[in-house]
Design an enzyme around this catalytic site. Structure first.
Site, PDB file in Angstrom:
ATOM      1  N   ALA A 268     -15.509  49.150  67.381  1.00  0.00           N
ATOM      2  CA  ALA A 268     -14.633  49.492  68.506  1.00  0.00           C
ATOM      3  C   ALA A 268     -13.618  48.384  68.744  1.00  0.00           C
ATOM      4  CB  ALA A 268     -15.462  49.741  69.761  1.00  0.00           C
ATOM      5  N   TYR A 269     -14.094  47.162  68.784  1.00  0.00           N
ATOM      6  CA  TYR A 269     -13.219  46.011  69.037  1.00  0.00           C
ATOM      7  C   TYR A 269     -12.164  45.889  67.943  1.00  0.00           C
ATOM      8  CZ  TYR A 269     -11.960  41.116  69.957  1.00  0.00           C
ATOM      9  OH  TYR A 269     -11.284  39.951  70.227  1.00  0.00           O
TER      10      TYR A 269
END
Length: 242
Positions: free
Chosen positions: A150-151
Site C-alpha cells: 500500500a505504501y
C-alpha cells in the site's frame, strides 16, 4: 522582501521537522503544516525563532483542499508569498496485500497520494516563479519489500505525479523533484521494529547505518536552493541501498 519562503507539510516530526529546521537555517521563512501535533509544531517554531529564524505553524489536513488553501493563505499573509513547497506529510501502514485492511489502504491513499496531489495543485498555482516543489517517495519502490504494497503503491504514484508536473510548469523556472529516502531513523520507520531487525537493515546498507532525518534534509536543502538544474527527477537518498 528578498527572503525566500517555504511550506513544509508534516513539519512537526521526523524528516519534515528536520527539513523545516534546515531550511530555516538556510534563511527561509518557514510555514510548518501539521495534522494534529500542535505542541510539537509549536516547539519547532520556537526552536527556529530562538536561532533567529522566522516560522509559523498552521494546522492542515493535506488531503482537504480547503485546509490547504487556508495554509497557503496563512503563509502568504505572514510572509508575502511562497517559493518552495515540501510535501513531507505521510503515513505508513504495513501488512501483506492478501490480508490488508482496505480501510487502511484508503487512509494511506488519502494522505500519501491525494494529500500530495492537493498540495501540488495549490503549489502549481501559487508558488512564485523561480521556486521549487519537492515531493517524497521511498526506496521501497525499488527494493519491493514484502508488506509495503500500500505504501509503495502510493509513493510510485507520487513519483509519476512529480515527473509530469515538472513538464506542465515549463517556462516558469519552477523545479519539481521527488526525494526517495531509504531506511531512516524516524518514529514512522522504527515503529514495530525490534533491535535485531534494525541491525539487519543497517547491515544491508554499504554505510552500515540508518539514514538520519538530517541526511534527507540536506538533499532537500540542495534541491530547494542551488540545485536549479535538477528537475523532473526522483533522487534516491539512501546511502547506497539497492
Amino acid at each position: 522582501m528578498d527572503q525566500r519562503i517555504a511550506i513544509v507539510t508534516g513539519g512537526s516530526r521526523g524528516i519534515g521537522r528536520a527539513v523545516a529546521e534546515r531550511l530555516a537555517a538556510d534563511g527561509f521563512g518557514v510555514a510548518i503544516a501539521y495534522a494534529s501535533n500542535e505542541a510539537e509544531a509549536k516547539t519547532v517554531v520556537e526552536g527556529i525563532e530562538a536561532r533567529g529564524g522566522s516560522a509559523i505553524a498552521v494546522r492542515a489536513d493535506v488531503a482537504d483542499e480547503s485546509a490547504v488553501t487556508a495554509l497557503f493563505e496563512a503563509t502568504e499573509a505572514r510572509f508575502g508569498g511562497v517559493d518552495v513547497v515540501v510535501n513531507a506529510a505521510g503515513i505508513m501502514i504495513l501488512g501483506p496485500l492478501a490480508g490488508f485492511d482496505l480501510a487502511d489502504f484508503d487512509r494511506t491513499v488519502r494522505t500519501n497520494l491525494r494529500g500530495t496531489y492537493v498540495v501540488d495543485q495549490l503549489a502549481a498555482q501559487r508558488v512564485r516563479d523561480g521556486g521549487a516543489i519537492l515531493n517524497f517517495s521511498t526506496t521501497v519502490t525499488r527494493t519491493s519489500l514484502p508488506n509495503y504494497s500500500a505504501y509503495a503503491a502510493t509513493k510510485g504514484a507520487v513519483e509519476a505525479l512529480g515527473l509530469i508536473l515538472a513538464k506542465e510548469l515549463a517556462g516558469r523556472d519552477i523545479t519539481v523533484n521527488t526525494v526517495a529516502p531509504g531506511p531512516t531513523a524516524t518514529d514512522l520507520f522504527l515503529d514495530g521494529k525490534d533491535e535485531a531487525l534494525i541491525e539487519r537493515i543497517k547491515g544491508q546498507n554499504p554505510m552500515h547505518r540508518l539514514g538520519t532525518p538530517e541526511d534527507i534534509a540536506e538533499v532537500v536543502s540542495f534541491l530547494a536552493g542551488p540545485g536549479r538544474w535538477i528537475n523532473g527527477q526522483v533522487v534516491f537518498a539512501n546511502g547506497g541501498t539497492a
